[in-house]
Scaffold this motif. Structure first.
Motif, PDB file in Angstrom:
ATOM      1  N   GLY A  51      72.563  39.566 -43.585  1.00 36.60           N
ATOM      2  CA  GLY A  51      72.201  40.977 -43.618  1.00 36.60           C
ATOM      3  C   GLY A  51      71.687  41.426 -42.261  1.00 36.60           C
ATOM      4  N   ASP A  52      72.091  42.602 -41.840  1.00 42.68           N
ATOM      5  CA  ASP A  52      71.660  43.145 -40.551  1.00 42.68           C
ATOM      6  C   ASP A  52      70.311  43.837 -40.734  1.00 42.68           C
ATOM      7  OD1 ASP A  52      71.413  44.204 -38.021  1.00 42.68           O
ATOM      8  OD2 ASP A  52      73.042  45.653 -38.237  1.00 42.68           O
ATOM      9  N   TYR A  53      69.247  43.039 -40.796  1.00 42.45           N
ATOM     10  CA  TYR A  53      67.933  43.586 -41.139  1.00 42.45           C
ATOM     11  C   TYR A  53      67.365  44.468 -40.031  1.00 42.45           C
ATOM     12  CZ  TYR A  53      65.204  40.595 -38.001  1.00 42.45           C
ATOM     13  OH  TYR A  53      64.661  40.002 -36.889  1.00 42.45           O
ATOM     14  N   ASN A  65      64.703  27.610 -49.116  1.00 43.07           N
ATOM     15  CA  ASN A  65      64.470  26.174 -49.277  1.00 43.07           C
ATOM     16  C   ASN A  65      63.463  25.931 -50.391  1.00 43.07           C
ATOM     17  OD1 ASN A  65      65.991  24.994 -47.036  1.00 43.07           O
ATOM     18  ND2 ASN A  65      64.518  26.034 -45.696  1.00 43.07           N
ATOM     19  N   ASP A  66      63.403  24.685 -50.835  1.00 46.71           N
ATOM     20  CA  ASP A  66      62.289  24.233 -51.660  1.00 46.71           C
ATOM     21  C   ASP A  66      61.162  23.898 -50.694  1.00 46.71           C
ATOM     22  OD1 ASP A  66      60.575  23.231 -53.493  1.00 46.71           O
ATOM     23  OD2 ASP A  66      61.866  21.601 -54.185  1.00 46.71           O
ATOM     24  N   GLY A  67      60.580  24.958 -50.138  1.00 50.36           N
ATOM     25  CA  GLY A  67      59.618  24.860 -49.056  1.00 50.36           C
ATOM     26  C   GLY A  67      59.810  26.065 -48.151  1.00 50.36           C
ATOM     27  N   PRO A  68      59.282  26.046 -46.933  1.00 50.69           N
ATOM     28  CA  PRO A  68      59.347  27.247 -46.094  1.00 50.69           C
ATOM     29  C   PRO A  68      60.773  27.743 -45.872  1.00 50.69           C
ATOM     30  CG  PRO A  68      57.825  25.651 -45.158  1.00 50.69           C
ATOM     31  CD  PRO A  68      58.532  24.958 -46.290  1.00 50.69           C
ATOM     32  N   ASN A  69      60.959  29.055 -46.058  1.00 51.85           N
ATOM     33  CA  ASN A  69      62.245  29.696 -45.813  1.00 51.85           C
ATOM     34  C   ASN A  69      62.338  30.128 -44.357  1.00 51.85           C
ATOM     35  OD1 ASN A  69      62.720  29.389 -48.566  1.00 51.85           O
ATOM     36  ND2 ASN A  69      61.968  31.438 -49.044  1.00 51.85           N
ATOM     37  N   LEU A  70      63.529  30.592 -43.959  1.00 50.16           N
ATOM     38  CA  LEU A  70      63.757  30.984 -42.576  1.00 50.16           C
ATOM     39  C   LEU A  70      64.422  32.350 -42.501  1.00 50.16           C
ATOM     40  CD1 LEU A  70      65.268  27.745 -40.955  1.00 50.16           C
ATOM     41  CD2 LEU A  70      62.914  28.552 -40.804  1.00 50.16           C
ATOM     42  N   LEU A  71      63.972  33.178 -41.564  1.00 50.22           N
ATOM     43  CA  LEU A  71      64.698  34.370 -41.154  1.00 50.22           C
ATOM     44  C   LEU A  71      65.232  34.083 -39.753  1.00 50.22           C
ATOM     45  CD1 LEU A  71      65.652  37.286 -41.489  1.00 50.22           C
ATOM     46  CD2 LEU A  71      63.469  38.027 -40.519  1.00 50.22           C
ATOM     47  N   ILE A  72      66.543  34.106 -39.602  1.00 45.87           N
ATOM     48  CA  ILE A  72      67.202  33.743 -38.348  1.00 45.87           C
ATOM     49  C   ILE A  72      67.889  34.984 -37.791  1.00 45.87           C
ATOM     50  CG2 ILE A  72      68.894  32.232 -37.276  1.00 45.87           C
ATOM     51  CD1 ILE A  72      68.473  30.280 -39.613  1.00 45.87           C
ATOM     52  N   ARG A  73      67.413  35.440 -36.642  1.00 37.37           N
ATOM     53  CA  ARG A  73      67.970  36.657 -36.039  1.00 37.37           C
ATOM     54  C   ARG A  73      69.153  36.323 -35.148  1.00 37.37           C
ATOM     55  NH1 ARG A  73      63.641  39.286 -32.933  1.00 37.37           N
ATOM     56  NH2 ARG A  73      64.375  38.078 -31.143  1.00 37.37           N
ATOM     57  N   GLU A  75      71.187  37.056 -32.125  1.00 40.83           N
ATOM     58  CA  GLU A  75      70.950  37.702 -30.830  1.00 40.83           C
ATOM     59  C   GLU A  75      72.240  38.112 -30.132  1.00 40.83           C
ATOM     60  OE1 GLU A  75      67.974  38.321 -30.319  1.00 40.83           O
ATOM     61  OE2 GLU A  75      66.657  36.695 -30.935  1.00 40.83           O
ATOM     62  N   GLY A  76      73.386  37.770 -30.739  1.00 43.61           N
ATOM     63  CA  GLY A  76      74.664  38.014 -30.088  1.00 43.61           C
ATOM     64  C   GLY A  76      75.006  36.892 -29.129  1.00 43.61           C
ATOM     65  N   GLY A  77      76.279  36.809 -28.772  1.00 38.29           N
ATOM     66  CA  GLY A  77      76.696  35.770 -27.843  1.00 38.29           C
ATOM     67  C   GLY A  77      76.564  34.372 -28.385  1.00 38.29           C
ATOM     68  N   GLY A  78      76.517  34.245 -29.705  1.00 35.88           N
ATOM     69  CA  GLY A  78      76.396  32.929 -30.315  1.00 35.88           C
ATOM     70  C   GLY A  78      74.987  32.389 -30.357  1.00 35.88           C
ATOM     71  N   ASN A  79      74.002  33.212 -30.004  1.00 37.57           N
ATOM     72  CA  ASN A  79      72.615  32.765 -29.973  1.00 37.57           C
ATOM     73  C   ASN A  79      71.851  33.269 -31.201  1.00 37.57           C
ATOM     74  OD1 ASN A  79      72.799  31.519 -27.354  1.00 37.57           O
ATOM     75  ND2 ASN A  79      72.855  33.593 -26.490  1.00 37.57           N
ATOM     76  N   PHE A  80      71.024  32.384 -31.760  1.00 34.84           N
ATOM     77  CA  PHE A  80      70.204  32.709 -32.923  1.00 34.84           C
ATOM     78  C   PHE A  80      68.767  32.278 -32.657  1.00 34.84           C
ATOM     79  CE2 PHE A  80      74.437  32.661 -34.613  1.00 34.84           C
ATOM     80  CZ  PHE A  80      74.429  33.580 -35.650  1.00 34.84           C
ATOM     81  N   THR A  81      67.821  33.052 -33.193  1.00 33.52           N
ATOM     82  CA  THR A  81      66.404  32.780 -33.004  1.00 33.52           C
ATOM     83  C   THR A  81      65.684  32.765 -34.345  1.00 33.52           C
ATOM     84  OG1 THR A  81      66.437  33.893 -30.846  1.00 33.52           O
ATOM     85  CG2 THR A  81      64.282  33.544 -31.869  1.00 33.52           C
ATOM     86  N   ASP A  82      64.841  31.776 -34.544  1.00 37.20           N
ATOM     87  CA  ASP A  82      63.982  31.734 -35.733  1.00 37.20           C
ATOM     88  C   ASP A  82      62.853  32.746 -35.529  1.00 37.20           C
ATOM     89  OD1 ASP A  82      62.232  31.217 -37.786  1.00 37.20           O
ATOM     90  OD2 ASP A  82      62.101  29.058 -37.436  1.00 37.20           O
ATOM     91  N   VAL A  83      62.866  33.818 -36.324  1.00 36.76           N
ATOM     92  CA  VAL A  83      61.843  34.861 -36.200  1.00 36.76           C
ATOM     93  C   VAL A  83      61.003  34.939 -37.472  1.00 36.76           C
ATOM     94  CG1 VAL A  83      63.124  36.230 -34.519  1.00 36.76           C
ATOM     95  CG2 VAL A  83      63.498  36.626 -36.966  1.00 36.76           C
ATOM     96  N   THR A  84      60.955  33.839 -38.201  1.00 36.25           N
ATOM     97  CA  THR A  84      60.215  33.814 -39.459  1.00 36.25           C
ATOM     98  C   THR A  84      58.729  34.044 -39.213  1.00 36.25           C
ATOM     99  OG1 THR A  84      61.766  32.089 -40.149  1.00 36.25           O
ATOM    100  CG2 THR A  84      59.903  32.546 -41.600  1.00 36.25           C
TER     101      THR A  84
END
Length: 570
Positions: A51-53, A65-73, A75-84
């Motif tokens: 989803g494009d939040y 997860n059965d534990g901490p979840n993740l929001l992964i942004r 960034e374009g260009g094949g790059n992703f950042t954990d912004v949880t």
């Protein structure tokens, strides 16, 4: 077995059956596995939702997860950042997570299901800030598993269905202003071994129907309007499972939605929709995979114009099932598609906006994988982001028909399906060799139908309800006089009409039978400019239920007349 946190008696020793699954055929596909963090999260994974939040035009990812979840942004260009960050770092036993703009304010909010602790609704307040606004029945503390959004009552905002495990499921009606009401009744309160849910308008009457996947007999609930759902019984559609996930799609391009059901350790089923509440199970060849199947997602990975299936298996090789037409699917399980991890949720998305579908695969206790599609088939494509105006802003439930040459294809915007997951809300159509779509017809949940002609291939377009040219626009006195198609149609009871007035004036809306006899008057008064909604409960002027048959709505205003046909079934 998948990490469902509850015993499943039907699964005892079923893993033995997987040994008899045939070896897959290796065929044309080219995917690259990306497991660098944060994409390669190795938690006890369940589901994934694209989803494009942040509204920047590319798709982000939420992983449960059965534990901490993740929001992964993204960034374009094949790059992703954990912004949880709190509250999205939920550390409970997470199940499904599904995106939708529940408050119609222009950004995506998130509903999270937890097993044994309170579910959560996270409101998107912009700039990466989410607020826990859980209230009322939304904070259900039962054995939560799956969930999906849909505007079941066609009132312009999305509602939510929650699947619980051996506890009654729930339908939460969105009443606006952040208020949700438990509207569960009749078969909606199914208390089976519930795992997942998928909405889809299988009977083409304009409202979403509901398929519940159980570890045991599944359930198809037909939406008859007015909050009434009817169980459609039968061995063909109520597959005995043990079901894990299911997803709707028009795989044969015949204009109605079919269903694929993933079973754990027994044959999966492709359930073909033959119309009139009739279905046929197809388990031939690769379709009847005997692996420990969990997640399933439809997508045209090779852009050849028909929808393919990706199937996640728990501890056995995954499969990409290529649709070759004529009910024939070819299994592709060469690396990295044939991942042998503990597969759970899967979801398609063109994350790099290059015109082909990529896939995110969730594994339990092993690294998740982003499968980037590098096929470069040379086939053409179109992508659509839909924005509702009278309909819910997310356009969940909107149906797009793309006609190119002699082939017509349909897809619906989904609020969640498969196993605890959600494909992106963007619809991607493969066109094969066609360089132009002759027509693109959008049927919105409101009943409005927008038609776009001669759209060139290989582009991403935003389509706004009522053909408005900018997202911020809304209906104004400049709109044309119109009577939208009734929703639902056919109707088994309640239906509704929408009409538009370019300026204030007297309106008349009347129902007639096929003999031209007046049955009921729904409106006979002065209305202001804009869009208006008028319900009809399927009763005549004396209050008696009308007989099954064909009826006509006549709308008169400003010296003009508009008509629509309505079918009533009993």
């Amino acid at each position: 077995m998948p990490p469902q946190r509850a015993a499943q008696p039907t699964l005892i020793c079923l893993a033995i059956l997987a040994a008899f699954a045939g070896s897959p055929s290796v065929s044309r596909a080219q995917f690259t596995a990306i497991t660098k963090n944060p994409l390669g999260d190795n938690g006890s994974g369940f589901g994934a939702a694209w989803g494009d939040y942040d509204g920047d035009g590319d798709q982000d990812l939420y992983v449960t997860n059965d534990g901490p979840n993740l929001l992964i942004r993204n960034e374009g260009g094949g790059n992703f950042t954990d912004v949880t960050s709190p509250p999205l770092d939920n550390g409970d036993n997470g199940g499904a997570a599904v995106w939708a703009d529940y408050d119609n304010d222009g950004d995506l909010d998130l509903y999270l299901v937890n097993y044994g602790t309170a579910n959560k609704l996270f409101r998107n307040d912009g700039a990466g800030v989410f607020t826990d606004v859980t209230s009322g029945p939304l904070g259900d503390t039962s054995a939560g598993q799956g969930a999906a959004w849909a505007d079941y009552d066609l009132d312009g905002d999305v509602d939510l269905y929650l699947v619980n495990y051996l506890v009654p499921n729930k339908l939460f009606r969105n009443d606006g202003g952040g208020v949700f009401t438990d509207a569960t009744s009749g078969p909606l309160a199914d208390a089976g071994w519930g795992l997942a849910v998928a909405w889809g308008d299988y009977d083409n009457d304009g409202d979403p129907d509901l398929y519940i996947t159980n570890d045991g007999p599944n359930r198809l609930l037909r939406n008859d309007g007015g909050g009434v759902f009817t169980r459609i019984a039968g061995l063909q559609i109520e597959d005995g499972g043990p079901g894990q996930g299911a997803a709707w799609a028009d795989y044969d391009n015949d204009g109605d939605l079919d269903l694929y059901v993933a079973n754990y350790g027994t044959a999966n089923k492709l359930i073909r929709n033959d119309g009139g509440d009739k279905f046929t199970q197809i388990t031939t060849g690769a379709l009847g995979d005997l692996g420990n199947s969990t997640g399933v997602a439809w997508g045209d990975y090779d852009n050849d114009g028909d929808l393919d299936i990706y199937l996640a298996n728990y501890g056995t090789a995954n499969r990409l099932l290529r649709n070759d037409g004529g009910d024939v699917f070819t299994a592709i399980a060469d690396a990295p598609l044939g991942d042998t991890g503990n597969g759970t949720g899967v979801a398609w998305c063109d994350y790099d906006r290059d015109g082909d579908l990529d896939l995110y695969l969730v594994n339990d206790g092993q690294p998740n994988v982003l499968l980037r599609n590098d096929l470069a088939s040379g086939n053409h494509w179109l992508e659509f982001d839909l924005v509702g105006v009278l309909s819910n802003r997310s356009a969940i439930g909107a149906r797009v028909r793309v006609v190119a040459g002699s082939v017509s294809r349909i897809q619906e915007v989904s609020g969640g399906s498969g196993y605890m997951s959600q494909n992106s809300l963007t619809l991607e159509f493969g066109l094969g060799a066609a360089t132009v779509a002759d027509s693109v017809i959008v049927t919105w949940p409101s009943g409005i139908v927008d038609t776009h002609l001669a759209l060139g291939a290989d582009q991403s377009l935003t389509l706004v309800e009522l053909n408005l040219t900018a997202v911020g626009e809304s209906p104004s006195p400049g709109i044309a006089l119109a009577l939208a198609a009734p929703r639902p149609n056919p109707s088994r009871g309640a239906t509704r009409f929408r009409f538009a007035l370019p300026r204030a004036g007297h309106v008349s809306l009347t129902i007639y039978d096929v003999q031209g006899r007046r049955v009921a008057t729904l409106a006979d008064e002065t209305r202001i400019a804009g869009w208006h909604t008028v319900p009809w409960e399927g009763r005549n002027a004396l209050g008696a239920r009308v007989a099954a048959g064909i009826y006509f709505a006549k709308f008169e205003a400003l010296g003009e007349v508009r008509r629509q046909r309505l079918i009533v079934v009993r």
